[in-house]
Design an enzyme around this catalytic site. Structure first.
Site, PDB file in Angstrom:
ATOM      1  N   GLU A  71      56.915-144.960   3.599  1.00 34.03           N
ATOM      2  CA  GLU A  71      56.898-145.598   2.271  1.00 34.03           C
ATOM      3  C   GLU A  71      56.861-147.128   2.330  1.00 34.03           C
ATOM      4  O   GLU A  71      56.037-147.745   1.651  1.00 34.03           O
ATOM      5  CB  GLU A  71      58.107-145.131   1.452  1.00 34.03           C
ATOM      6  CG  GLU A  71      57.915-143.711   0.956  1.00 34.03           C
ATOM      7  CD  GLU A  71      59.201-143.006   0.570  1.00 34.03           C
ATOM      8  OE1 GLU A  71      60.244-143.671   0.473  1.00 34.03           O
ATOM      9  OE2 GLU A  71      59.159-141.781   0.369  1.00 34.03           O
TER      10      GLU A  71
ATOM     11  N   ASP B  18      63.412-151.158   0.246  1.00 37.69           N
ATOM     12  CA  ASP B  18      63.074-150.011  -0.602  1.00 37.69           C
ATOM     13  C   ASP B  18      64.324-149.172  -0.876  1.00 37.69           C
ATOM     14  O   ASP B  18      64.802-148.452   0.002  1.00 37.69           O
ATOM     15  CB  ASP B  18      62.004-149.176   0.130  1.00 37.69           C
ATOM     16  CG  ASP B  18      61.576-147.949  -0.664  1.00 37.69           C
ATOM     17  OD1 ASP B  18      62.162-147.685  -1.724  1.00 37.69           O
ATOM     18  OD2 ASP B  18      60.660-147.253  -0.205  1.00 37.69           O
TER      19      ASP B  18
ATOM     20  N   LYS C 129      64.002-133.627  -2.201  1.00 36.32           N
ATOM     21  CA  LYS C 129      63.730-134.487  -1.054  1.00 36.32           C
ATOM     22  C   LYS C 129      64.989-134.746  -0.221  1.00 36.32           C
ATOM     23  O   LYS C 129      64.905-135.046   0.962  1.00 36.32           O
ATOM     24  CB  LYS C 129      63.163-135.805  -1.579  1.00 36.32           C
ATOM     25  CG  LYS C 129      62.594-136.704  -0.522  1.00 36.32           C
ATOM     26  CD  LYS C 129      61.889-137.853  -1.194  1.00 36.32           C
ATOM     27  CE  LYS C 129      61.405-138.885  -0.228  1.00 36.32           C
ATOM     28  NZ  LYS C 129      60.686-139.954  -0.940  1.00 36.32           N
TER      29      LYS C 129
ATOM     30  N   ASP D 298      53.152-140.549  -3.714  1.00 37.72           N
ATOM     31  CA  ASP D 298      54.527-140.931  -3.406  1.00 37.72           C
ATOM     32  C   ASP D 298      55.398-139.783  -3.917  1.00 37.72           C
ATOM     33  O   ASP D 298      55.606-139.648  -5.121  1.00 37.72           O
ATOM     34  CB  ASP D 298      54.840-142.248  -4.133  1.00 37.72           C
ATOM     35  CG  ASP D 298      56.326-142.599  -4.097  1.00 37.72           C
ATOM     36  OD1 ASP D 298      57.080-141.918  -3.378  1.00 37.72           O
ATOM     37  OD2 ASP D 298      56.724-143.554  -4.785  1.00 37.72           O
TER      38      ASP D 298
END
Ligand code: AMP
Length: 612
Positions: A174, A196, A73, A11
């Site tokens: 994810e 999420d 990211k 992850d």
């Protein structure tokens, strides 16, 4: 039997990263060599030229703000000139520059690095942790990305894996990973939702789970909505107050900004358990005109934090509403609601979720680890013939080409199960048009300029003929990682051009509109009548396939609730498809094609699962 090569799931988070693997019968997190389960996604270059990654890089961030890179990211796979990049860069303490192709480069000392290179350093660290755990080299990994990442962001993440010396088995969404981890080894049947909210991004996904099959029904989100925006609100509040009092902009001072950032995040986290907290930043700056160092001291209450971030929380709910409406799923029909990402620990976020879904979220899922655990499950499924996990993922946004008049022709609808491909025939839109430009767009608007331009290419050498006489096949393909390839073929000469698209997402609406206007002469036109006929034929073939598969499935899943549910769905889908196939209404035909394609994927998943 030869020992299997180790495989890992990663992850790669905005704030922290986690690596996991299947240990015995269950996935488990691999601890870093320093004994921690989370590795900060931070890279730094020290004054002595040493590169640091993870916790050790985080610890020196305040004293080395210009050479400490975090939140990579948020920038990966984006263009420098993009509005969102410019927005994100404002709160960063390190230097971001433009590369030759409007790509983003990070300045570290006398070097400039691409984002995949930065992320590769974090991945390499996790690879080393895994190697220390296994005591041998680790080459293969599944890496997760937000479901809402576009093609360019996925490609760039995969590149980061390669640079780190990993063979990336799959780029996995994810929320899908979270559902895999949640459902692994359990007998779960029904619809589940994954909410999420991480450091940088928000995703909401709805999945149908049963008999080891994970079928993503719908997904949505925002790649610029996460914990850092919450921190940003606290930073802005502190800075504005300081400015009012001392007429000094703390955000202009890189070291002060880095300290504000750390203090804001810490306060936010503390307010998940405490009702109020102190922010204490002594010697935050020394005014140029003399007068001694200034200190920042403030109390932040939970209520104030919630007020500062109210619109951010509200945005997550609005996105949920959209996704559930599109998926035609009622929240009441959910079997389970899973919370993922550190930000879901904030009480206000939990309350908003509870209010909207009218249920308590599932306990027993670790929000920081669940995504990596799911990636480990998928890594195992991809390399272990005995695994009985089947995953059917979807594409998060619609894909199409710009056509004459400034419109979009959608070739692949959002939430289509991947891998998938689709070909459509287009015509030239002008007399004697020998060149066409294929502009690949991603988004939901019918107007071309309101979408994101993923890439473009030109097909030349078409025969000079009247408008509409020359035909061009345009094919879109999306692989199981959501990576898109597009090709265009002149039907007469067979001449072909293709690209694997990479996002050029930097364009604003106005810029894209200008480009489209300038290039209007090169656009294609959709062939609607022919398309209706082609789609009717396609629909009839799918109806036949479903009808033929039904007895097989009935036989194979006798007494299995999930199988029965799939059959009921198929019957309903056929009922809708029959009149649509006869009447030839393009929208209804396309909808039925979608539903039946999903039904077939579902059938195949169930049959594969039970070994038929
Ligand atoms: P992730 O990307 O899932 O690692 O999420 C990281 C984000 O969650 C960061 O913005 C953290 O500040 C935030 N976070 C972690 N723990 C908490 C907490 N207890 N309360 C509020 N936010 C948290």
């Amino acid at each position: 039997m030869a020992e299997r090569e180790p495989v890992i799931g990663i992850d790669l988070g905005t704030t922290n990263s986690v690596v996991a693997t299947l240990q015995g019968a269950a996935p488990a997190v691999i601890k870093s060599r320093s004994g921690s389960t989370l590795t900060p996604s931070i890279v730094a270059l020290t004054k002595t030229g040493k590169t640091l990654v993870g916790e050790i890089a985080k610890r020196q961030a305040v004293t080395n703000p210009e050479s400490t890179v975090y939140s990579a990211k948020r920038l990966i796979g984006r263009k420098f000139s993009a509005k969102q990049t410019q927005q994100a860069v404002k709160n960063l303490s390190y230097r971001v520059e433009t590369g030759d192709h409007d790509d983003i480069r990070i300045r570290l000392g006398d070097k400039t690095l691409s984002l995949p290179e930065v992320s590769a350093m974090v991945l390499r660290e996790l690879k080393l942790d895994a190697e220390a755990f296994f005591g041998k080299p680790v080459r293969k990994a599944v890496i997760t990305v937000p479901a809402y990442f576009n093609d360019g962001q996925r490609q760039a993440t995969k590149d980061a894996g390669r640079i780190a010396g990993l063979e990336v088995l799959r780029i996995l969404n994810e929320p899908t990973a979270a559902a895999l981890a949640y459902g692994f080894g359990k007998n779960v049947n029904g619809k589940i939702a994954v909410f999420d909210l991480g450091g940088g991004t928000f995703d909401i996904s709805v999945l149908e789970v049963g008999s080891g099959v994970f079928d993503v029904i719908a997904t949505g989100g925002d790649t610029y909505l996460g914990g850092e925006d919450f921190d940003g609100r606290v930073i802005d509040w502190l800075a504005a107050d300081f400015q009012k009092e001392h007429s000094i902009d703390l955000k202009a001072d890189r070291m002060a900004l880095q300290r504000l950032k750390q203090a804001a995040e810490k306060a936010k986290i503390e307010l998940s358990t405490a009702r109020e907290t102190q922010l204490n930043l002594p010697f935050i700056c020394t005014p140029a005109g003399g007068g001694g160092a200034l200190h920042l001291q403030k109390t932040l209450t939970r209520e104030k934090l919630e007020e500062l971030c109210a619109d951010l929380v509200a945005r997550t709910v609005t996105i949920c509403e959209q996704v559930f409406a599109e998926a035609r799923v009622k929240t009441i029909d959910l079997k389970e609601m899973i919370l993922v990402g550190g930000m879901t620990r904030m009480p206000r976020v939990q309350d908003a979720v509870k209010e909207y879904f009218r249920r308590d979220p599932c306990r027993g899922v670790h929000p920081d680890e669940v995504v990596a655990l799911g990636a480990a499950v998928q890594a195992d499924a991809l390399t272990n013939e005995e695994s009985d996990v089947v995953l059917l993922d979807v594409t998060p946004q619609s894909l199409g080409v710009a056509i004459a008049g400034g419109y979009v022709r959608t070739l692949i609808q959002k939430n289509t199960t991947v891998p998938t491909s689709f070909t459509e025939v287009f015509n030239t839109s002008r007399d004697n048009q020998t060149t066409v430009k294929i502009m690949v767009l991603q988004g939901e608007s019918d107007l071309a300029h309101k979408n994101e331009l993923l890439g473009e290419f030109i097909l030349t050498g078409l025969r000079q003929a009247k408008r509409g006489e020359v035909e061009v096949d345009v094919t879109f393909e999306i692989n199981s990682e959501g990576i898109v390839s597009v090709s265009a073929r002149d039907r007469e000469t067979g001449q072909q051009q293709s690209i694997q698209v990479t996002a050029s997402g930097g364009l604003t609406e106005d810029e894209l509109k200008r480009i489209l206007d300038e290039q209007a002469d090169l656009m294609l036109e959709a062939k609607v009548e022919e398309e209706v006929k082609t789609k009717q034929t396609e629909l009839k073939a799918l109806m036949k396939e479903v009808t033929e598969l039904m007895p097989q499935l009935t036989e194979a899943t006798r007494g299995d609730e999930f199988g029965q549910d799939a059959l009921r769905k198929a019957n309903k889908a056929l009922e809708v498809a029959r009149p649509a196939a006869e009447r030839g209404d393009l929208v209804k035909v396309t909808e039925s094609i979608d539903t039946l394609t999903r039904t077939i994927s579902l059938f195949k998943g169930v049959l594969q699962r039970i070994g038929r």
